[in-house]
Scaffold this active site. Structure first.
Site, PDB file in Angstrom:
ATOM      1  N   ASP A  79     -34.351 -19.078  40.751  1.00  0.00           N
ATOM      2  CA  ASP A  79     -33.418 -19.171  40.969  1.00  0.00           C
ATOM      3  C   ASP A  79     -32.507 -20.740  40.560  1.00  0.00           C
ATOM      4  O   ASP A  79     -32.227 -21.145  39.720  1.00  0.00           O
ATOM      5  CB  ASP A  79     -33.994 -20.677  41.963  1.00  0.00           C
ATOM      6  CG  ASP A  79     -35.902 -21.041  41.107  1.00  0.00           C
ATOM      7  OD1 ASP A  79     -35.508 -20.960  40.469  1.00  0.00           O
ATOM      8  OD2 ASP A  79     -35.986 -22.255  41.520  1.00  0.00           O
ATOM      9  N   GLU A 137     -38.522 -21.561  40.331  1.00  0.00           N
ATOM     10  CA  GLU A 137     -39.162 -22.908  39.971  1.00  0.00           C
ATOM     11  C   GLU A 137     -38.914 -24.075  39.739  1.00  0.00           C
ATOM     12  O   GLU A 137     -40.023 -24.681  39.666  1.00  0.00           O
ATOM     13  CB  GLU A 137     -38.867 -22.262  38.413  1.00  0.00           C
ATOM     14  CG  GLU A 137     -39.280 -22.198  37.062  1.00  0.00           C
ATOM     15  CD  GLU A 137     -38.767 -24.046  37.090  1.00  0.00           C
ATOM     16  OE1 GLU A 137     -39.712 -25.258  36.824  1.00  0.00           O
ATOM     17  OE2 GLU A 137     -37.555 -24.108  37.045  1.00  0.00           O
ATOM     18  N   GLU A 138     -37.816 -23.882  40.303  1.00  0.00           N
ATOM     19  CA  GLU A 138     -37.673 -24.995  41.029  1.00  0.00           C
ATOM     20  C   GLU A 138     -38.152 -26.207  41.740  1.00  0.00           C
ATOM     21  O   GLU A 138     -37.504 -26.597  43.448  1.00  0.00           O
ATOM     22  CB  GLU A 138     -35.847 -25.794  41.317  1.00  0.00           C
ATOM     23  CG  GLU A 138     -34.855 -24.988  40.411  1.00  0.00           C
ATOM     24  CD  GLU A 138     -34.993 -25.830  38.943  1.00  0.00           C
ATOM     25  OE1 GLU A 138     -35.480 -27.164  39.033  1.00  0.00           O
ATOM     26  OE2 GLU A 138     -34.241 -25.400  37.993  1.00  0.00           O
TER      27      GLU A 138
HETATM   28 ZN   LIG Z   1     -35.035 -27.056  35.935  1.00  0.00          ZN
HETATM   29 ZN   LIG Z   2     -35.226 -24.956  34.750  1.00  0.00          ZN
END
Ligand SMILES: [Zn+2]
Ligand SMILES: [Zn+2]
Length: 393
Positions: A79, A137-138
């Site tokens: 992402d 992931e963020e």
């Molecule tokens: Zn990041």
């Molecule tokens: Zn990262």
């Protein structure tokens, strides 16, 4: 047979094209449709068994080596971030307001390069390789959702590995620590409930703003005075909300912050103490406090045995690199969820180059890394993965 570093260098133009393609077409968490399609296409062209649509946009490909060995999961995140890119480069983001400002474009290019190199030498290699491309992931929980959807049951792994390109250090630096290397993250909301009133007559009201001021300072004292100085914790209040006019005492104030810790014991202790401190301090000021926690991620904890094998592999493949065994950060990463279930190792690969002006921090609109790191990171990961796959106790 050529070394991993030689093979990765030969593939550099291919790797860079992939990285730039991902960089030009960044997509936010759980919206990585184009990105996942390109990842799946590359893996499919390599002849791998490819599975898509896991946690919406996640992709998994499996490669069987020619010799028996461990099942190694290699994770890359896909992402981008809601940031308007400020770099003036030919491969700058074509999507307004969205940018690969954390290096996940590089992670995908590195993982695909590893997949290609491992595929080309498959008959000589031990073990099974599970290439896992994770969405979101963020902060949106991509790893947890993949696990909830049963990715580890469908593709069981003995060891899990991942790397993060790291602009806090130059190319040639590797951060590889044992035990906790990234912090557990918890989000806290503190609601202070008073009684509103006229700013000129505070004695008729119960002022949550004054109580909030004391609480913010007291929370920092709690961290400074109750956490072992040789352990660590950080609590940052990032949001203060309350009030609507200069001469009005509001009904309530909201404080929001983030707590970062390495040890479960410290995490539990600080959370209890924040709650107790808020309650008692509120009571002293005749207001009410309510504390709510949202658990974001556990700490990223590296298995000592796997980390030792990885360190040997990294030293062999890139002897000139400096390996920093104390590398730790209070940042957090949802690779933690995989490492909670599968022993493994998460390491940092220095990617900055101040001479080329490539040293803006992660999540900055001018973030960019030195692409020379890509073949090196691919060689490191290929060496680490094949080493742990062939490791016999
Ligand atoms: Zn990041
Ligand atoms: Zn990262």
């Amino acid at each position: 047979m050529k070394t991993w570093m030689e093979q990765a260098r030969e593939l550099f133009p291919w790797t860079r094209e992939l990285r730039r393609d991902f960089h030009m077409h960044p997509e936010l968490g759980f919206q990585e449709e184009r990105t996942a399609a390109r990842v799946a296409q590359v893996l499919h062209d390599l002849g791998l068994e490819v599975h898509t649509g896991i946690a919406k946009t996640g992709v998994v490909a499996v490669l069987q080596g020619g010799r028996p060995g461990k099942r190694v999961l290699l994770r890359a995140d896909m992402d981008a971030l809601p940031i308007q890119e400020a770099n003036d480069v030919p491969y700058a983001s074509r999507h307004p307001g969205v940018m690969h400002a954390c290096g996940h474009d590089g992670h995908m290019a590195v993982a695909l390069t590893v997949a290609r190199m491992v595929t080309e030498s498959r008959e000589h290699l031990p073990g099974t390789y599970i290439f896992l491309f994770q969405p979101a992931e963020e902060g949106l929980g991509g790893a947890a959702r993949m696990i909830e959807e049963g990715v580890l049951e469908r593709f069981p792994a003995d060891v899990a590995l991942a790397l993060h390109l790291w602009n806090g250090a130059p190319v040639g630096w590797i951060g590889l620590g044992e035990g906790p290397v990234m912090a557990a993250a918890d989000e806290v909301t503190l609601r202070l409930q008073g009684h509103g009133g006229h700013g000129a007559m505070p004695h008729l009201a119960r002022d949550p703003i004054t109580a909030a001021g004391h609480l913010i300072v007291a929370l920092q004292s709690l961290i400074a005075r109750e956490v072992d100085p040789l352990d660590t914790a950080v609590l940052s209040i990032g949001q203060v909300q309350g009030g609507s006019a200069f001469n009005v005492i509001p009904e309530e104030v909201l404080l929001k912050g983030t707590l970062r810790t390495f040890k479960t014991q410290t995490r539990t202790y600080v959370k209890q103490r924040v709650e107790a401190l808020a309650r008692h301090l509120a009571s002293a000021f005749q207001v009410q406090a309510e504390t709510r926690w949202v658990e974001a991620t556990p700490a990223v904890v590296n298995d000592p045995h796997v980390t030792k094998q990885v360190r040997q592999a990294l030293q062999e493949v890139w002897p000139e690199a400096h390996i920093d065994t104390d590398a730790r950060t209070m940042g957090s990463e949802d690779m933690a969820f995989f490492l909670e279930r599968v022993p493994g190792c998460y390491f940092f690969v220095g990617s900055a180059n101040p001479q080329k002006g490539l040293d803006a921090p992660h999540h900055h609109p001018r973030f960019d890394f030195d692409e020379e790191v890509l073949p090196r990171a691919a060689a490191l990961m290929a060496a680490a993965a094949t080493r742990v796959a062939g490791h016999v106790e």
